[in-house]
Design a protein around this motif. Structure first.
Motif, PDB file in Angstrom:
ATOM      1  N   ALA A 370       0.889  -1.303  -0.145  1.00 41.20           N
ATOM      2  CA  ALA A 370      -0.032  -0.017  -0.033  1.00 41.20           C
ATOM      3  C   ALA A 370       0.992   1.454   0.084  1.00 41.20           C
ATOM      4  O   ALA A 370       0.490   2.459  -0.708  1.00 41.20           O
ATOM      5  N   PHE A 371       1.913   1.295   0.654  1.00 36.52           N
ATOM      6  CA  PHE A 371       2.791   2.240   0.824  1.00 36.52           C
ATOM      7  C   PHE A 371       4.509   2.011   0.434  1.00 36.52           C
ATOM      8  O   PHE A 371       5.152   1.894   1.497  1.00 36.52           O
ATOM      9  N   PRO A 372       4.580   2.034  -0.685  1.00 36.91           N
ATOM     10  CA  PRO A 372       6.103   1.585  -1.266  1.00 36.91           C
ATOM     11  C   PRO A 372       6.950   2.356  -0.738  1.00 36.91           C
ATOM     12  O   PRO A 372       8.102   1.919  -0.377  1.00 36.91           O
ATOM     13  N   GLU A 373       6.982   3.571  -0.117  1.00 35.66           N
ATOM     14  CA  GLU A 373       7.749   4.779   0.463  1.00 35.66           C
ATOM     15  C   GLU A 373       8.094   4.159   1.657  1.00 35.66           C
ATOM     16  O   GLU A 373       9.363   4.356   2.317  1.00 35.66           O
ATOM     17  N   LEU A 374       7.326   3.314   2.584  1.00 36.98           N
ATOM     18  CA  LEU A 374       7.724   2.746   3.681  1.00 36.98           C
ATOM     19  C   LEU A 374       8.833   1.706   3.607  1.00 36.98           C
ATOM     20  O   LEU A 374       9.645   1.653   4.400  1.00 36.98           O
ATOM     21  N   ALA A 375       8.766   0.915   2.425  1.00 40.58           N
ATOM     22  CA  ALA A 375       9.728  -0.017   2.400  1.00 40.58           C
ATOM     23  C   ALA A 375      11.068   0.540   1.969  1.00 40.58           C
ATOM     24  O   ALA A 375      12.145   0.172   2.491  1.00 40.58           O
ATOM     25  N   ARG A 376      11.025   1.651   1.391  1.00 40.97           N
ATOM     26  CA  ARG A 376      12.157   2.327   0.932  1.00 40.97           C
ATOM     27  C   ARG A 376      12.857   2.989   2.197  1.00 40.97           C
ATOM     28  O   ARG A 376      14.153   3.051   2.268  1.00 40.97           O
ATOM     29  N   LYS A 380      16.602   2.635   4.072  1.00 46.49           N
ATOM     30  CA  LYS A 380      17.377   3.521   4.473  1.00 46.49           C
ATOM     31  C   LYS A 380      17.621   3.474   5.834  1.00 46.49           C
ATOM     32  O   LYS A 380      18.877   3.601   6.221  1.00 46.49           O
ATOM     33  N   MET A 381      16.611   3.274   6.695  1.00 45.64           N
ATOM     34  CA  MET A 381      16.924   3.316   8.132  1.00 45.64           C
ATOM     35  C   MET A 381      17.920   2.182   8.584  1.00 45.64           C
ATOM     36  O   MET A 381      18.487   2.172   9.715  1.00 45.64           O
TER      37      MET A 381
END
Length: 384
Positions: A370-376, A380-381
Motif C-alpha cells: 500500500a505504501f512503497p515509500e515505507l519499504a524504501r 534507508k534506516m
C-alpha cells in the motif's frame, strides 16, 4: 601521517590510552598488525594498512577462496564503498538489482530500491579483495586459528604475535574471543543454489526477493552467470522439527509458500544445502580486549534481511585500519563503531522479529504494497 600520529596522539580526547604506531617500513614481525580472516572486512583492513606502509600479515584458513553462505547481496552503500576502494562491482560480474519484491503467503509487494544494488557471490568478491590486499603489500599466510588472546593468535602451524590484532573471522568464532549468545534458539542460516535458466530469469529478474514465513525468511537474488542464490534465516529449532534434514526443511517451507515453492522447484535436489548455525543476529561488540579490533560480523551481526552485512564488513574494516593508523586504541574504536552500527542493527532486528511471525509478515507485506515509500524508508534506516 604515522609520525604525526605518534607525536601528537598519545592520548585521546577522553583520556583513552593510544596504541603506539610501530615503525611502518621494514617493521619487525612482532610489531606488524595481524589481520585474522581474509573476507571483505579483513581484506579491506589489510589493504588500507598496507597502503599506509604498515606491512600487515593477513591470515586465512583457506588456500582457495570459498563461497561463504552469507553476503551474496550488495547494497548501494556497499557498491559505493567498493568503488572508493578501486573495485567496480560490474567488473567482478555482479548482477544489477533495482527492485525489492516481498512475499508473504499469496501476498506480494514490490518497491524500487533507493539506488541500484548488486548480486555477487562471496567467492567473486572475496577473491578480488584478497588479491587487492596482497597487491597492496599485505603478506598472506595460511593457518587456522585455535585461539586468540591479547597480543597472540595460536594457530595450527605456529603462534603469531602482535600488539594489534584485527579479528575478522566472520560468523565463525575463535576460542578466547567468542561472542556472547543469550538466546536458547539462535538463528540458523541455509543456502542452496539455483542453476541458470530462462524460468529463473523470468521469476526473479533484477529483483532482490524476500519470502517471509512463520519462523524466518528467505532471500533470493541472481548473481554472476545467472545463478540464483537462495539464503534462509530461521530459528535453529526448525531444523530439528524437520527431522534434521535441510532439504526436508526447505520443502516444508515451500508447502505453505507457493512463490518460494516455484523457485525451489528449479533447484537440483542432489546438491548439498550449506548451513551455518548459532548466528547471533542483533549482537554488537561494545567492548573488546586490549589491542583486538573486531570487524565485520565480529563487530556487529545485522539480520540478513536488511542486506547490509557486506556494508558493515567494509565499513568496519576501513574504520579499524584508520583508527589503528591514527594511534587509536581498539577499545575506543569498538565503542565508536558500536554507536555507528546501533541504528541499522536495531531497525533490522525489529523487522526480523516482525517478519518471523505470520501476522507480522502479512502486515509488513500489506504495508509495503500500500505504501512503497515505507519499504524504501526501512531500507534507508537499516543502512550503516
Amino acid at each position: 601521517m604515522a609520525t604525526a600520529s605518534r607525536r601528537s596522539r598519545d592520548r585521546g580526547s577522553r583520556g583513552e590510552a593510544r596504541l603506539p604506531l610501530p615503525s611502518v617500513r621494514g617493521a619487525d614481525q612482532m610489531t606488524r598488525p595481524i589481520v585474522l580472516g581474509a573476507g571483505p572486512a579483513g581484506s579491506v583492513a589489510a589493504m588500507l594498512l598496507a597502503r599506509a606502509g604498515a606491512e600487515p600479515i593477513l591470515i586465512d584458513r583457506q588456500v582457495e577462496v570459498g563461497d561463504a553462505i552469507c553476503g551474496g547481496f550488495m547494497s548501494w552503500r556497499t557498491a559505493a564503498s567498493l568503488r572508493a576502494l578501486g573495485s567496480d562491482p560490474l567488473t567482478l560480474g555482479a548482477r544489477p538489482v533495482t527492485r525489492l519484491r516481498q512475499y508473504s503467503g499469496e501476498r506480494v509487494a514490490e518497491a524500487d530500491l533507493p539506488e541500484p544494488a548488486y548480486g555477487l557471490s562471496r567467492k567473486a568478491l572475496d577473491t578480488a579483495l584478497r588479491a587487492s590486499a596482497v597487491q597492496c603489500g599485505a603478506r598472506l599466510e595460511i593457518d587456522r586459528a585455535r585461539s586468540v588472546k591479547e597480543g597472540e593468535i595460536e594457530g595450527e602451524r605456529r603462534s603469531w604475535h602482535s600488539p594489534a590484532i584485527f579479528l575478522a573471522t566472520g560468523k565463525h568464532d575463535v576460542r578466547g574471543e567468542a561472542r556472547a549468545r543469550n538466546s536458547g534458539n539462535l538463528a540458523l542460516g541455509l543456502r542452496v543454489r539455483l542453476p541458470p535458466s530462462s524460468e529463473l530469469e523470468r521469476l526473479v529478474g533484477d529483483a532482490i526477493e524476500l519470502h517471509l514465513f512463520e519462523g524466518g525468511y528467505a532471500g533470493i537474488v541472481l548473481q554472476e552467470g545467472g545463478n540464483g542464490n537462495v539464503c534462509l534465516a530461521l530459528r535453529k529449532s526448525a531444523l530439528a522439527e524437520a527431522g534434521g534434514d535441510p532439504w526436508d526443511l526447505l520443502r516444508k517451507v515451500a508447502t505453505d509458500n507457493p512463490h518460494f515453492a516455484s523457485r525451489l522447484a528449479l533447484a537440483d535436489a542432489e546438491e548439498p544445502v550449506d548451513t551455518i548455525g548459532a548466528v547471533p543476529y542483533g549482537w554488537t561488540a561494545r567492548k573488546t580486549s586490549h589491542g583486538i579490533y573486531r570487524l565485520g560480523d565480529q563487530a556487529a551481526v545485522i539480520p540478513s534481511l536488511a542486506g547490509e552485512g557486506m556494508a558493515i564488513a567494509l565499513a568496519s574494516g576501513q574504520a579499524a585500519a584508520r583508527a589503528y593508523l591514527a594511534g587509536e586504541s581498539a577499545e575506543l574504536f569498538q565503542r565508536r563503531f558500536a554507536q555507528r552500527a546501533a541504528r541499522p542493527v536495531r531497525v533490522a532486528e525489529k523487522l526480523w522479529h516482525l517478519a518471523e511471525t505470520s501476522r507480522g509478515a502479512a502486515g509488513l507485506t500489506l504495508a509495503a504494497s500500500a505504501f512503497p515509500e515505507l519499504a524504501r524508508l526501512a531500507m534507508k534506516m537499516s543502512r550503516i
